[in-house]
Design a protein around this motif. Structure first.
Motif, PDB file in Angstrom:
ATOM      1  N   THR A 347       0.827  -1.206   0.000  1.00  0.00           N
ATOM      2  CA  THR A 347       0.000   0.000   0.000  1.00  0.00           C
ATOM      3  C   THR A 347       0.860   1.255   0.000  1.00  0.00           C
ATOM      4  O   THR A 347       0.512   2.264  -0.632  1.00  0.00           O
ATOM      5  N   LYS A 351       0.781   4.310  -2.943  1.00  0.00           N
ATOM      6  CA  LYS A 351       0.598   5.726  -2.652  1.00  0.00           C
ATOM      7  C   LYS A 351       1.707   6.589  -3.244  1.00  0.00           C
ATOM      8  O   LYS A 351       1.522   7.803  -3.437  1.00  0.00           O
ATOM      9  N   VAL A 356      -1.632   8.837  -8.008  1.00  0.00           N
ATOM     10  CA  VAL A 356      -2.480   8.082  -7.092  1.00  0.00           C
ATOM     11  C   VAL A 356      -2.767   8.937  -5.861  1.00  0.00           C
ATOM     12  O   VAL A 356      -1.853   9.495  -5.242  1.00  0.00           O
ATOM     13  N   THR A 357      -4.036   9.050  -5.527  1.00  0.00           N
ATOM     14  CA  THR A 357      -4.438   9.835  -4.351  1.00  0.00           C
ATOM     15  C   THR A 357      -5.211   8.946  -3.383  1.00  0.00           C
ATOM     16  O   THR A 357      -5.833   7.949  -3.765  1.00  0.00           O
ATOM     17  N   GLU A 358      -5.163   9.324  -2.131  1.00  0.00           N
ATOM     18  CA  GLU A 358      -5.870   8.575  -1.095  1.00  0.00           C
ATOM     19  C   GLU A 358      -7.309   9.072  -0.976  1.00  0.00           C
ATOM     20  O   GLU A 358      -7.553  10.273  -0.879  1.00  0.00           O
ATOM     21  N   GLU A 361      -9.387   5.799   4.500  1.00  0.00           N
ATOM     22  CA  GLU A 361      -8.708   4.779   5.286  1.00  0.00           C
ATOM     23  C   GLU A 361      -9.666   4.241   6.327  1.00  0.00           C
ATOM     24  O   GLU A 361     -10.566   4.943   6.798  1.00  0.00           O
ATOM     25  N   GLN A 376      -7.581   0.516   2.955  1.00  0.00           N
ATOM     26  CA  GLN A 376      -7.130   1.645   2.142  1.00  0.00           C
ATOM     27  C   GLN A 376      -7.953   1.699   0.854  1.00  0.00           C
ATOM     28  O   GLN A 376      -8.152   0.676   0.189  1.00  0.00           O
ATOM     29  N   LEU A 378      -7.838   3.986  -2.691  1.00  0.00           N
ATOM     30  CA  LEU A 378      -7.033   4.933  -3.450  1.00  0.00           C
ATOM     31  C   LEU A 378      -7.686   5.195  -4.802  1.00  0.00           C
ATOM     32  O   LEU A 378      -8.624   4.497  -5.199  1.00  0.00           O
ATOM     33  N   LEU A 401      -8.157   0.120  -5.581  1.00  0.00           N
ATOM     34  CA  LEU A 401      -7.856   1.306  -6.386  1.00  0.00           C
ATOM     35  C   LEU A 401      -9.048   1.608  -7.288  1.00  0.00           C
ATOM     36  O   LEU A 401      -9.528   0.738  -8.009  1.00  0.00           O
TER      37      LEU A 401
END
Length: 527
Positions: A347, A351, A356-358, A361, A376, A378, A401
């Motif tokens: 993970t 990131k 790639v953005t979060e 969580e 997670q 993303l 994702l």
């Protein structure tokens, strides 16, 4: 039955002498008693030779004898009672309710294959009568399938019962008439010993040949390679990492006599969200997705690790609902320290990929929780996903994702870019069917199971199930490791030409003593 740190080799309980290992309680990251002796090369050879010697006797047991054996294994596992579940809980961190369900599934698999054997359809009994007056004449020809030979089975880390010592690979191989040598997984050694004792007990009670079953404990690389290399072994069943599966495939291919490896390895199980489905069922889909993603701490081979949708206001609403659901999910213990470390590393690497953005969580682990994973979610856009192959790699655990596509055409392009998958899921309403239609041929080429308006976690044990798919989800897309047709992996056809009636196997005799449904001169005949 007690846990003594021993292996099962035929009817013998043997303490390995090549070193020792202890199981780990992942909730505390501490060792558990007792020590388990590790197998050496002689132990591998003994187990494989016993299997070789047992093969011709075992493969010609009657369907009823094998069915009773499989049912007896299920009964012996059930008789282990709470001792089995307690040990499995301590070795894996899995909740008791999950383990009770997995025990039920394990017994259901064994009983399903008992039914498959009794039905006899797996034999594919086929008779073509002689045509002596034809030019040229045709001889009498008859076909049945027979067992391949002794099978090496590798226990999986994430299913201590259903994909382990007496799991689906073992059940289908035994049903086919193949003796089995299991390599127990180090993640659940005590659980494996108890189940191995149950299989051994059933073999004795059913008067099966001594080498019909063995269970080895040892170094995964050394013992695994020796097992696959042994000339007595004729096929391999494996569930695990792509790296491990590929290593076994190379060994099997380099033998003097190459053998098939049926390996289930890597899958990210894409979920496609169609526009009208998102509009009408946003919260429902988001909640179901997060529940599926975090089920079993994401440690299912069918975990939905990829979501593909059109970038829109509706997708933003979906992500908001998913964020709320994910923030309510507590961190939970993963199966082993190694799996947890790989998840944390995987993970973190995701990131760091550009673009790639979060999104969300789950709850963080407390200081007292060893090996606990935080869920997670993303996101990236389609061009980023298509240009960076590492985003298509599996991260084993509760991480997913979301790929934002600018159009349906771009969604189609993303689908085409995927490797082989165990599953592909589509969420759609009737208003989306025109969008879905061109996507379906792609998904048929990419996946072994296509779901509508559901989630892929949960694999039913039945006749129609396919738990397989194109590489790298499995090594052979023509097969399944779950369901009745899993038996086909361990069979091969034999044709009997102009045979004396007295020497024909029972399944091919004119009087059909087994009462099988057979194909006779091209027509299905049900007795």
């Amino acid at each position: 039955m007690t846990i003594q740190g021993t292996m099962i080799i035929g009817h013998e309980r043997r303490l390995g002498t090549a070193g020792s290992i202890k199981a780990i309680d992942p909730s505390t990251n501490t060792e558990m008693e007792p020590s388990f002796g590790l197998a050496n090369s002689d132990d591998v050879d003994d187990a494989c030779e016993l299997a070789r010697l047992a093969f011709d006797t075992y493969r010609e047991t009657t369907p009823e004898q094998r069915a009773v054996f499989l049912e007896s294994i299920a009964d012996e596992i059930m008789a282990l009672g709470s001792d089995l579940l307690d040990r499995a809980h301590r070795e894996t961190g899995l909740p008791m309710a999950r383990l009770e369900g997995e025990r039920g599934r394990t017994m259901n698999q064994l009983r399903l294959f008992a039914k498959v054997v009794r039905d006899g359809h797996y034999l594919n009994a086929t008779l073509d009568s002689a045509l002596p007056e034809r030019a040229p004449p045709r001889p009498d020809l008859r076909l049945r399938k027979i067992a391949l030979g002794p099978v090496a089975v590798f226990g999986a880390s994430n299913f201590p019962l259903a994909f382990s010592v007496a799991g689906g690979d073992t059940a289908s191989a035994l049903a086919a008439g193949c003796p089995v040598v299991v390599k127990a997984h180090s993640a659940h050694l005590g659980t494996s010993e108890l189940v191995a004792q149950a299989v051994q007990s059933a073999a004795r009670k059913c008067n099966m040949p001594v080498g019909v079953f063995s269970c080895l404990i040892g170094d995964g690389r050394q013992i695994g390679q020796e097992l696959v290399s042994h000339p007595a072994i004729q096929a391999v069943g494996f569930t695990g990492s792509r790296q491990g599966g590929m290593a076994l495939m190379r060994t099997a291919a380099q033998r003097h006599q190459p053998i098939p490896v049926y390996a289930e390895m890597s899958s990210i199980n894409p979920v496609f969200l169609m526009p009208h489905a998102l509009t009408n069922k946003t919260a429902q889909i988001a909640t179901g997705f997060v529940d599926s993603l975090t089920l079993g701490v994401g440690q299912f081979c069918t975990n939905p690790g990829l979501v593909i949708a059109i970038d829109s206001h509706e997708l933003d609403q979906f992500l908001d609902a998913a964020r709320t659901a994910m923030q309510a999910k507590a961190a939970a213990t993963m199966l082993t320290p190694g799996i947890h470390q790989a998840y944390v590393k995987g993970t973190a690497q995701l990131k760091q990929v550009a673009g790639v953005t979060e999104i969300a969580e789950g709850q963080a682990a407390s200081p007292s929780q060893a090996c606990a994973a935080q869920a997670q979610l993303l996101s990236c856009n389609a061009p980023q996903f298509l240009s960076q192959p590492e985003l298509r790699d599996e991260v084993f655990g509760p991480a997913s994702l979301v790929v934002r596509c600018a159009s349906l055409d771009e969604m189609q392009t993303v689908a085409e870019s995927l490797e082989g998958q165990l599953t592909a899921t589509v969420h759609a309403t009737a208003a989306d069917y025109d969008y879905v239609q061109p996507l379906l041929p792609v998904l048929e080429r990419k996946a072994g199971r296509i779901l509508f308006n559901g989630f892929p976690t949960g694999v039913e044990v039945c006749h129609a199930m396919v738990h397989g798919g194109p590489f790298p989800s499995t090594s052979d897309s023509r097969t399944t490791s779950v369901g009745a047709t899993a038996i086909d992996r361990f069979l091969r056809p034999v044709c009997y030409q102009a045979f004396p009636a007295e020497l024909l196997p029972a399944s091919l005799r004119d009087d059909n003593p087994l009462g099988l449904a057979r194909v006779v001169d091209g027509a299905l005949v049900v007795k």
